[in-house]
Motif scaffolding. Structure first.
Motif, PDB file in Angstrom:
ATOM      1  N   LEU A 139     -63.926  25.668 -25.716  1.00 33.57           N
ATOM      2  CA  LEU A 139     -62.890  26.631 -25.594  1.00 33.57           C
ATOM      3  C   LEU A 139     -62.259  27.014 -26.906  1.00 33.57           C
ATOM      4  CD1 LEU A 139     -61.501  28.404 -23.683  1.00 33.57           C
ATOM      5  CD2 LEU A 139     -59.933  26.700 -23.142  1.00 33.57           C
ATOM      6  N   PRO A 140     -62.203  28.100 -27.317  1.00 34.61           N
ATOM      7  CA  PRO A 140     -61.595  28.225 -28.749  1.00 34.61           C
ATOM      8  C   PRO A 140     -60.004  28.198 -28.442  1.00 34.61           C
ATOM      9  CG  PRO A 140     -62.239  30.435 -27.563  1.00 34.61           C
ATOM     10  CD  PRO A 140     -63.096  29.138 -26.969  1.00 34.61           C
ATOM     11  N   ASN A 141     -59.325  28.170 -29.666  1.00 38.06           N
ATOM     12  CA  ASN A 141     -57.774  28.368 -29.511  1.00 38.06           C
ATOM     13  C   ASN A 141     -57.629  29.644 -29.097  1.00 38.06           C
ATOM     14  OD1 ASN A 141     -57.821  25.973 -30.851  1.00 38.06           O
ATOM     15  ND2 ASN A 141     -57.168  26.595 -32.708  1.00 38.06           N
ATOM     16  N   LEU A 142     -56.657  29.882 -28.439  1.00 35.09           N
ATOM     17  CA  LEU A 142     -56.138  30.964 -27.693  1.00 35.09           C
ATOM     18  C   LEU A 142     -54.781  31.465 -28.312  1.00 35.09           C
ATOM     19  CD1 LEU A 142     -57.148  30.238 -23.970  1.00 35.09           C
ATOM     20  CD2 LEU A 142     -58.294  31.486 -25.694  1.00 35.09           C
ATOM     21  N   PRO A 143     -54.365  32.943 -28.291  1.00 38.06           N
ATOM     22  CA  PRO A 143     -53.231  33.409 -28.876  1.00 38.06           C
ATOM     23  C   PRO A 143     -51.988  32.779 -28.174  1.00 38.06           C
ATOM     24  CG  PRO A 143     -55.012  35.190 -28.556  1.00 38.06           C
ATOM     25  CD  PRO A 143     -55.313  33.754 -27.937  1.00 38.06           C
ATOM     26  N   ASN A 144     -52.061  32.773 -26.876  1.00 32.73           N
ATOM     27  CA  ASN A 144     -50.808  32.499 -26.435  1.00 32.73           C
ATOM     28  C   ASN A 144     -51.264  32.134 -24.578  1.00 32.73           C
ATOM     29  OD1 ASN A 144     -50.696  34.941 -24.476  1.00 32.73           O
ATOM     30  ND2 ASN A 144     -50.281  35.919 -26.630  1.00 32.73           N
ATOM     31  N   ALA A 145     -50.107  31.575 -23.980  1.00 33.23           N
ATOM     32  CA  ALA A 145     -50.371  31.121 -22.656  1.00 33.23           C
ATOM     33  C   ALA A 145     -50.927  32.304 -21.717  1.00 33.23           C
ATOM     34  CB  ALA A 145     -48.938  30.374 -21.924  1.00 33.23           C
ATOM     35  N   THR A 146     -50.782  33.574 -21.803  1.00 36.75           N
ATOM     36  CA  THR A 146     -51.063  34.332 -21.315  1.00 36.75           C
ATOM     37  C   THR A 146     -52.623  34.372 -20.954  1.00 36.75           C
ATOM     38  OG1 THR A 146     -49.067  35.697 -21.745  1.00 36.75           O
ATOM     39  CG2 THR A 146     -51.228  36.961 -20.832  1.00 36.75           C
ATOM     40  N   TYR A 147     -53.224  34.112 -22.073  1.00 34.53           N
ATOM     41  CA  TYR A 147     -54.671  33.951 -22.035  1.00 34.53           C
ATOM     42  C   TYR A 147     -55.210  32.931 -21.212  1.00 34.53           C
ATOM     43  CZ  TYR A 147     -55.499  37.243 -25.968  1.00 34.53           C
ATOM     44  OH  TYR A 147     -55.182  38.380 -26.717  1.00 34.53           O
ATOM     45  N   ILE A 148     -54.492  31.898 -20.931  1.00 40.36           N
ATOM     46  CA  ILE A 148     -54.759  30.778 -20.051  1.00 40.36           C
ATOM     47  C   ILE A 148     -54.922  31.422 -18.678  1.00 40.36           C
ATOM     48  CG2 ILE A 148     -54.071  28.587 -18.859  1.00 40.36           C
ATOM     49  CD1 ILE A 148     -53.120  27.831 -21.719  1.00 40.36           C
ATOM     50  N   HIS A 149     -53.768  32.063 -18.106  1.00 38.51           N
ATOM     51  CA  HIS A 149     -53.548  32.674 -17.009  1.00 38.51           C
ATOM     52  C   HIS A 149     -54.673  33.572 -16.628  1.00 38.51           C
ATOM     53  CE1 HIS A 149     -49.953  30.936 -15.484  1.00 38.51           C
ATOM     54  NE2 HIS A 149     -49.375  31.003 -16.970  1.00 38.51           N
ATOM     55  N   THR A 150     -54.927  34.585 -17.676  1.00 38.49           N
ATOM     56  CA  THR A 150     -56.143  35.642 -17.641  1.00 38.49           C
ATOM     57  C   THR A 150     -57.327  34.867 -17.280  1.00 38.49           C
ATOM     58  OG1 THR A 150     -55.021  37.006 -18.998  1.00 38.49           O
ATOM     59  CG2 THR A 150     -57.441  37.315 -18.667  1.00 38.49           C
ATOM     60  N   LEU A 151     -57.607  33.732 -18.036  1.00 36.18           N
ATOM     61  CA  LEU A 151     -58.866  33.244 -17.993  1.00 36.18           C
ATOM     62  C   LEU A 151     -59.117  32.501 -16.441  1.00 36.18           C
ATOM     63  CD1 LEU A 151     -61.464  32.156 -19.062  1.00 36.18           C
ATOM     64  CD2 LEU A 151     -60.183  30.095 -19.933  1.00 36.18           C
ATOM     65  N   CYS A 152     -57.890  31.819 -16.138  1.00 40.76           N
ATOM     66  CA  CYS A 152     -58.040  30.999 -14.580  1.00 40.76           C
ATOM     67  C   CYS A 152     -58.144  32.151 -13.671  1.00 40.76           C
ATOM     68  CB  CYS A 152     -56.673  30.501 -14.655  1.00 40.76           C
ATOM     69  SG  CYS A 152     -56.577  28.917 -15.390  1.00 40.76           S
ATOM     70  N   ASN A 153     -57.415  33.358 -13.674  1.00 42.53           N
ATOM     71  CA  ASN A 153     -57.564  34.308 -12.734  1.00 42.53           C
ATOM     72  C   ASN A 153     -58.776  34.839 -12.617  1.00 42.53           C
ATOM     73  OD1 ASN A 153     -54.933  33.827 -11.891  1.00 42.53           O
ATOM     74  ND2 ASN A 153     -54.053  35.454 -13.275  1.00 42.53           N
ATOM     75  N   ALA A 154     -59.459  35.040 -13.628  1.00 44.93           N
ATOM     76  CA  ALA A 154     -60.965  35.654 -14.020  1.00 44.93           C
ATOM     77  C   ALA A 154     -61.947  34.820 -13.250  1.00 44.93           C
ATOM     78  CB  ALA A 154     -61.310  36.079 -15.232  1.00 44.93           C
ATOM     79  N   LEU A 155     -61.838  33.361 -13.335  1.00 46.65           N
ATOM     80  CA  LEU A 155     -62.902  32.550 -12.824  1.00 46.65           C
ATOM     81  C   LEU A 155     -63.072  32.670 -11.143  1.00 46.65           C
ATOM     82  CD1 LEU A 155     -61.910  29.446 -14.972  1.00 46.65           C
ATOM     83  CD2 LEU A 155     -64.124  30.711 -15.179  1.00 46.65           C
ATOM     84  N   PRO A 156     -64.142  32.541 -10.702  1.00 44.51           N
ATOM     85  CA  PRO A 156     -64.203  32.795  -9.152  1.00 44.51           C
ATOM     86  C   PRO A 156     -63.639  31.954  -8.479  1.00 44.51           C
ATOM     87  CG  PRO A 156     -66.338  32.853 -10.428  1.00 44.51           C
ATOM     88  CD  PRO A 156     -65.393  32.472 -11.405  1.00 44.51           C
ATOM     89  N   LYS A 157     -63.033  32.201  -7.212  1.00 38.45           N
ATOM     90  CA  LYS A 157     -62.351  31.349  -6.403  1.00 38.45           C
ATOM     91  C   LYS A 157     -63.318  30.099  -5.944  1.00 38.45           C
ATOM     92  CE  LYS A 157     -58.786  33.914  -6.897  1.00 38.45           C
ATOM     93  NZ  LYS A 157     -57.640  33.300  -7.722  1.00 38.45           N
ATOM     94  N   HIS A 158     -64.743  30.303  -5.701  1.00 37.30           N
ATOM     95  CA  HIS A 158     -65.353  29.021  -5.492  1.00 37.30           C
ATOM     96  C   HIS A 158     -65.406  27.965  -6.273  1.00 37.30           C
ATOM     97  CE1 HIS A 158     -68.505  31.766  -7.316  1.00 37.30           C
ATOM     98  NE2 HIS A 158     -68.601  30.699  -7.937  1.00 37.30           N
ATOM     99  N   LEU A 159     -64.891  28.235  -7.498  1.00 34.29           N
ATOM    100  CA  LEU A 159     -64.737  27.227  -8.333  1.00 34.29           C
ATOM    101  C   LEU A 159     -63.506  26.484  -7.931  1.00 34.29           C
ATOM    102  CD1 LEU A 159     -65.834  28.684 -11.731  1.00 34.29           C
ATOM    103  CD2 LEU A 159     -67.118  27.382 -10.400  1.00 34.29           C
TER     104      LEU A 159
END
Length: 300
Positions: A216-236
């Protein structure tokens, strides 16, 4: 003789929170805990979260193999090689989909005579208990041979729900003591007796889920973490990772629980594997994760 306490429970139930509390309490009372952590992809990442509580020599991560079956020999050998200590106690955190009944059946065979028969604590998320759909059977299996059931997430439920869950737990395991986490007395744990309950066998394949990890590359801020987690399928059902945010020089740890909640906190030290994204659940696939990360960064 040294007590062995295994901590089981469904993904996100609060096993690590309980383990940290146990470590702090035992250390404060003059005990010398040894901790074994089992995780699908990277138990080393979890192990580093305990480094501010105890010496690295007293923490052993076991990654990859499931300790309730293929990894049981490694687990048993690890336990038997734990150095003898005054006031020693061994704590084992199993991964969130372990077949807890099989774990207790296999672990109790072949241990050194200086250890007491292992006992099991199951952490029960009262808010989400038996609301796992196809995974309800696995969650119920995890409390059948436990000597103690520790209730968590009680602040999120009404008393009626708490009583309902306790009633179901008593039906599945009539001999276990049931308490909220806040009422736990660590000095009583070594005195618990192993469960002698007869168990309903679990189709073991239900305790084996797909998992994977990617850089996982460095991310600009914590918003990207939320974006990433929300984009991952719920079956994960379990997502966790570690990265550096913006100009920060320290690492940040994050996780998404099965209920979809995202938690972010500082990471203790530097992960030996570098920044990583880990997933557990049906459909975990490295190429899909890499594509999702790339697409998210390209939108910036």
């Amino acid at each position: 003789m040294e007590a062995i306490i295994t901590v089981v429970g469904f993904l996100g139930a609060g096993k690590t929170t309980l383990l940290k509390s146990l470590i702090n309490s035992y250390v404060a009372k003059g005990w010398n805990p040894f901790v074994i952590l089992n995780d699908y992809e990277n138990a080393n990442m979890d192990a580093q979260q305990f480094m501010d509580q105890m010496s690295p020599q007293c923490i052993k991560p076991l990654s990859g193999s499931c300790i309730c079956c293929s990894g049981i020999m490694e687990l048993r050998n690890t336990v038997n090689n734990i150095p003898e200590r005054k006031h020693g106690i061994t704590l084992i955190e199993a991964n969130g989909t372990s077949d807890a009944c099989a774990l207790m059946e296999f672990l109790g065979v072949g241990l050194d005579s200086r250890f007491l028969p292992p006992i099991q604590i199951s952490v029960v998320d009262v808010e989400h208990w038996q609301q796992r759909g196809e995974h309800n059977e696995l969650e119920a299996n995890q409390i059948q041979v436990s000597s103690l059931l520790v209730l968590t997430h009680l602040d999120k439920v009404i008393d009626t729900r708490k009583r309902e869950v306790i009633s179901q737990l008593q039906h599945l395991n009539a001999t276990a003591k049931i308490i909220p986490m806040d009422d736990l007395d660590v000095l009583l744990l070594p005195e618990l007796m192993p469960s002698k309950n007869a168990v309903q066998q679990l189709d073991h394949i239900k305790a084996h889920w797909a998992s994977c990890s990617v850089d996982l590359p460095n991310l600009p801020n914590a918003t990207y973490i939320h974006t990433l987690c929300n984009a991952l399928p719920k079956h994960l059902l379990r997502v966790k990772g570690c990265t550096v945010l913006g100009d920060d020089t320290n690492y940040t740890y994050f996780e998404r629980t099965p209920s979809g909640e995202v938690h972010i906190r500082p990471f203790n030290g530097v992960p030996i594997t570098g920044s990583k994204l880990l997933t557990i659940g049906p459909g975990s696939d490295p190429s899909a994760l890499e594509q999702l990360i790339t697409a998210m960064l390209l939108k910036d």
